[in-house]
Design an enzyme around this catalytic site. Structure first.
Site, PDB file in Angstrom:
ATOM      1  N   LYS A 156       7.694  -0.790  11.178  1.00 24.38           N
ATOM      2  CA  LYS A 156       7.524   0.525  10.558  1.00 24.38           C
ATOM      3  C   LYS A 156       6.542   1.321  11.426  1.00 24.38           C
ATOM      4  O   LYS A 156       5.464   0.813  11.762  1.00 24.38           O
ATOM      5  CB  LYS A 156       6.953   0.373   9.144  1.00 24.38           C
ATOM      6  CG  LYS A 156       7.912  -0.294   8.163  1.00 24.38           C
ATOM      7  CD  LYS A 156       9.079   0.627   7.844  1.00 24.38           C
ATOM      8  CE  LYS A 156       9.834   0.154   6.620  1.00 24.38           C
ATOM      9  NZ  LYS A 156      11.035   0.969   6.377  1.00 24.38           N
ATOM     10  N   ASP A 214      11.351   1.716  12.703  1.00 19.00           N
ATOM     11  CA  ASP A 214      11.830   2.577  11.612  1.00 19.00           C
ATOM     12  C   ASP A 214      10.801   3.677  11.349  1.00 19.00           C
ATOM     13  O   ASP A 214       9.694   3.401  10.888  1.00 19.00           O
ATOM     14  CB  ASP A 214      12.053   1.729  10.354  1.00 19.00           C
ATOM     15  CG  ASP A 214      12.719   2.510   9.210  1.00 19.00           C
ATOM     16  OD1 ASP A 214      12.916   3.727   9.354  1.00 19.00           O
ATOM     17  OD2 ASP A 214      13.049   1.873   8.183  1.00 19.00           O
ATOM     18  N   GLU A 238      15.361   3.687  13.948  1.00 23.81           N
ATOM     19  CA  GLU A 238      15.896   4.056  12.639  1.00 23.81           C
ATOM     20  C   GLU A 238      15.217   5.323  12.107  1.00 23.81           C
ATOM     21  O   GLU A 238      13.994   5.416  12.084  1.00 23.81           O
ATOM     22  CB  GLU A 238      15.678   2.883  11.674  1.00 23.81           C
ATOM     23  CG  GLU A 238      16.274   3.072  10.287  1.00 23.81           C
ATOM     24  CD  GLU A 238      16.168   1.811   9.423  1.00 23.81           C
ATOM     25  OE1 GLU A 238      16.031   0.697   9.973  1.00 23.81           O
ATOM     26  OE2 GLU A 238      16.212   1.931   8.190  1.00 23.81           O
ATOM     27  N   ASP A 285      19.401   6.070   8.239  1.00 21.40           N
ATOM     28  CA  ASP A 285      19.195   5.426   6.937  1.00 21.40           C
ATOM     29  C   ASP A 285      19.176   6.531   5.876  1.00 21.40           C
ATOM     30  O   ASP A 285      20.218   6.828   5.264  1.00 21.40           O
ATOM     31  CB  ASP A 285      17.873   4.630   6.993  1.00 21.40           C
ATOM     32  CG  ASP A 285      17.429   4.033   5.672  1.00 21.40           C
ATOM     33  OD1 ASP A 285      18.064   4.282   4.647  1.00 21.40           O
ATOM     34  OD2 ASP A 285      16.412   3.295   5.647  1.00 21.40           O
ATOM     35  N   LYS A 311      23.048   0.888   2.734  1.00 16.24           N
ATOM     36  CA  LYS A 311      22.379   0.300   1.564  1.00 16.24           C
ATOM     37  C   LYS A 311      23.167   0.721   0.338  1.00 16.24           C
ATOM     38  O   LYS A 311      23.242   1.921   0.035  1.00 16.24           O
ATOM     39  CB  LYS A 311      20.961   0.853   1.405  1.00 16.24           C
ATOM     40  CG  LYS A 311      20.007   0.527   2.519  1.00 16.24           C
ATOM     41  CD  LYS A 311      18.630   1.113   2.218  1.00 16.24           C
ATOM     42  CE  LYS A 311      17.694   0.919   3.390  1.00 16.24           C
ATOM     43  NZ  LYS A 311      16.391   1.597   3.186  1.00 16.24           N
TER      44      LYS A 311
HETATM   45  O1  OSB Z   1      13.423   2.380   5.247  1.00 18.85           O
HETATM   46  O2  OSB Z   1      14.593   0.616   5.212  1.00 18.85           O
HETATM   47  C1  OSB Z   1      13.735   1.342   4.696  1.00 18.85           C
HETATM   48  C2  OSB Z   1      12.239  -0.460   1.670  1.00 18.85           C
HETATM   49  C3  OSB Z   1      12.280   0.550   0.719  1.00 18.85           C
HETATM   50  C4  OSB Z   1      12.727   1.786   1.072  1.00 18.85           C
HETATM   51  C5  OSB Z   1      13.160   2.030   2.379  1.00 18.85           C
HETATM   52  C6  OSB Z   1      13.146   1.033   3.336  1.00 18.85           C
HETATM   53  C7  OSB Z   1      12.663  -0.231   2.967  1.00 18.85           C
HETATM   54  C8  OSB Z   1      12.563  -1.341   3.915  1.00 18.85           C
HETATM   55  C9  OSB Z   1      12.564  -2.738   3.369  1.00 18.85           C
HETATM   56  O3  OSB Z   1      12.421  -1.173   5.100  1.00 18.85           O
HETATM   57  C10 OSB Z   1      13.714  -3.525   3.850  1.00 18.85           C
HETATM   58  C11 OSB Z   1      14.006  -4.699   2.935  1.00 18.85           C
HETATM   59  O4  OSB Z   1      14.491  -4.510   1.794  1.00 18.85           O
HETATM   60  O5  OSB Z   1      13.776  -5.854   3.343  1.00 18.85           O
HETATM   61 MG    MG Z   2      14.768   2.639   6.894  1.00 20.92          MG
END
Ligand code: OSB
Ligand code: MG
Length: 370
Positions: A164, A189, A215, A240, A264
């Protein structure tokens, strides 16, 4: 199958620590678990993965609850549905609320899997018996903590690391990780925290880190700027937050705004929509993978089965619960094997047992519509 009731549970699993991202902190995360009951006495569970505040997407735990109680439940209670396509068409007039729709649709898929005595994997057209998984490393106050997190993930066998990042927290941790592990599969990300005009040179300079993808660096609506960035850099851009539907995926592909899509179910409104995006990406040679929203074991069960489809070619965000939570509401937990993969169950139904005692234990509020 005639749906006789919908139970909506607001669940908070205790988190082991706050997860910091470019959009804010995730702590005390609340999920909505949906349970559908049929006139034959079958029960199906699904999950609406939400955040309390509308920082990642527009939905909130409360808005999701309201959409389920007041708009989705009344459209399905007392009605008969044979397929998930029939089922979702009952509430297709409702705009938005993708997490709410996902919870309802997944609970229906769980019913179908039990009625037909088949696995979710076979219902979704999955082909893989195991899927590679990666792990997310949150924003940390100091680089050594990032390195310790990465080391921990690698020792658990994860196939790739997703860091992140946000402005001022990118070059330093990425350089440190690459210096120590030149060859691991690494991605970053940005969670919408960058702006094209201000940060484009910085984002292009990430090429030095040989990322498998970058990302969502820019805000969700910025298809145009993501396309401009993708034209400037060899790093594959993955979207995303921008992709909330098949139509968004078509827009992104047509504009060349990305080379990869994070799918997702909780962000796009269910499994049917997820599969449509998977298929559209495959038709256009766009990579895809299954992301996560820190679901409980119920949501992860659906994500795992979905991830076994053949165009999901990158590792999924599918960490075992203990990385984020002290406990889970399904059994058994997910096991990352030394090859970086998790097995996809072939067992009929969910593939995991729902511990209703634990669901009740972690429920903060519950509503029944019948
Ligand atoms: O940006 O992918 C994301 C969790 C909550 C909201 C957005 C994100 C995420 C994660 C966690 O990056 C990924 C996971 O569920 O393992
Ligand atoms: Mg993401």
């Amino acid at each position: 199958m005639k749906i006789t009731s919908m139970d909506i549970y607001e669940v908070a699993l205790p988190m082991v620590r706050t997860f910091k991202t470019g959009f804010g902190d995730i702590k005390d995360k609340r999920e909505i678990i949906v349970k559908l009951t049929t006139s034959d006495g079958l029960t199906g569970f699904g999950e609406s993965p939400t955040l309390e505040a509308p920082l990642y997407n527009h939905e909130t735990t409360r808005s999701c609850l309201q959409a389920l109680e007041h708009f989705i439940a009344p459209r399905i209670i007392g009605k008969n549905f044979e397929t998930a396509e029939d089922f979702r068409s009952a509430y297709a007039d409702i705009v938005g609320s993708p997490a709410a729709k996902n919870g309802a649709e997944c609970a229906f898929w769980h019913l179908v899997a039990q009625r037909d005595n088949v696995s979710l994997k076979s219902l979704f057209g999955g082909t893989k018996s195991e899927i590679p998984v990666g792990e997310g490393v949150g924003i940390r106050p100091i680089v050594n903590e990032v390195l310790a997190d990465v080391e921990n993930c690698l020792s658990k066998g994860f196939a790739r690391i997703k860091l992140k990042i946000q402005p001022e927290w990118d070059l330093t941790p990425l350089s440190a990780i690459r210096k120590r592990w030149p060859d691991i599969e690494l991605m970053a990300d940005g969670n919408s925290a960058y702006r094209f005009d201000q940060h484009k040179d910085l984002l292009v300079s990430f090429e030095q880190f040989n990322l498998s993808m970058l990302e969502q660096p820019l805000p969700a609506g910025d298809f145009v700027d993501h396309a401009a960035l993708q034209a400037l850099t060899t790093t594959p851009i993955c979207l995303d937050e921008s992709i909330e539907s098949l139509n968004d995926a078509r827009t992104a592909i047509r504009l060349k705004a990305c080379k990869v899509i994070n799918v997702k179910p909780g962000r796009v409104g269910g499994i049917v929509e997820s599969i449509a995006i998977h298929d559209e990406a495959a038709r256009h040679g766009i990579g895809a993978w299954v992301g996560g929203m820190l679901e409980t074991g119920i949501g992860r069960a659906f994500n795992l089965a979905l991830a076994s489809k053949d165009n999901f070619t990158y590792p999924a965000d599918m960490s075992p619960y203990e990385l984020y939570y002290t406990d889970d509401i399904t059994e058994p937990g997910l096991l990352v094997k030394p090859n970086g993969c998790i097995d996809v169950p072939d067992t009929p139904g969910l593939g995991f047992t729902v511990r209703e005692d634990k669901l009740k234990k972690y429920t903060q509020a519950a509503i029944t519509v019948s």
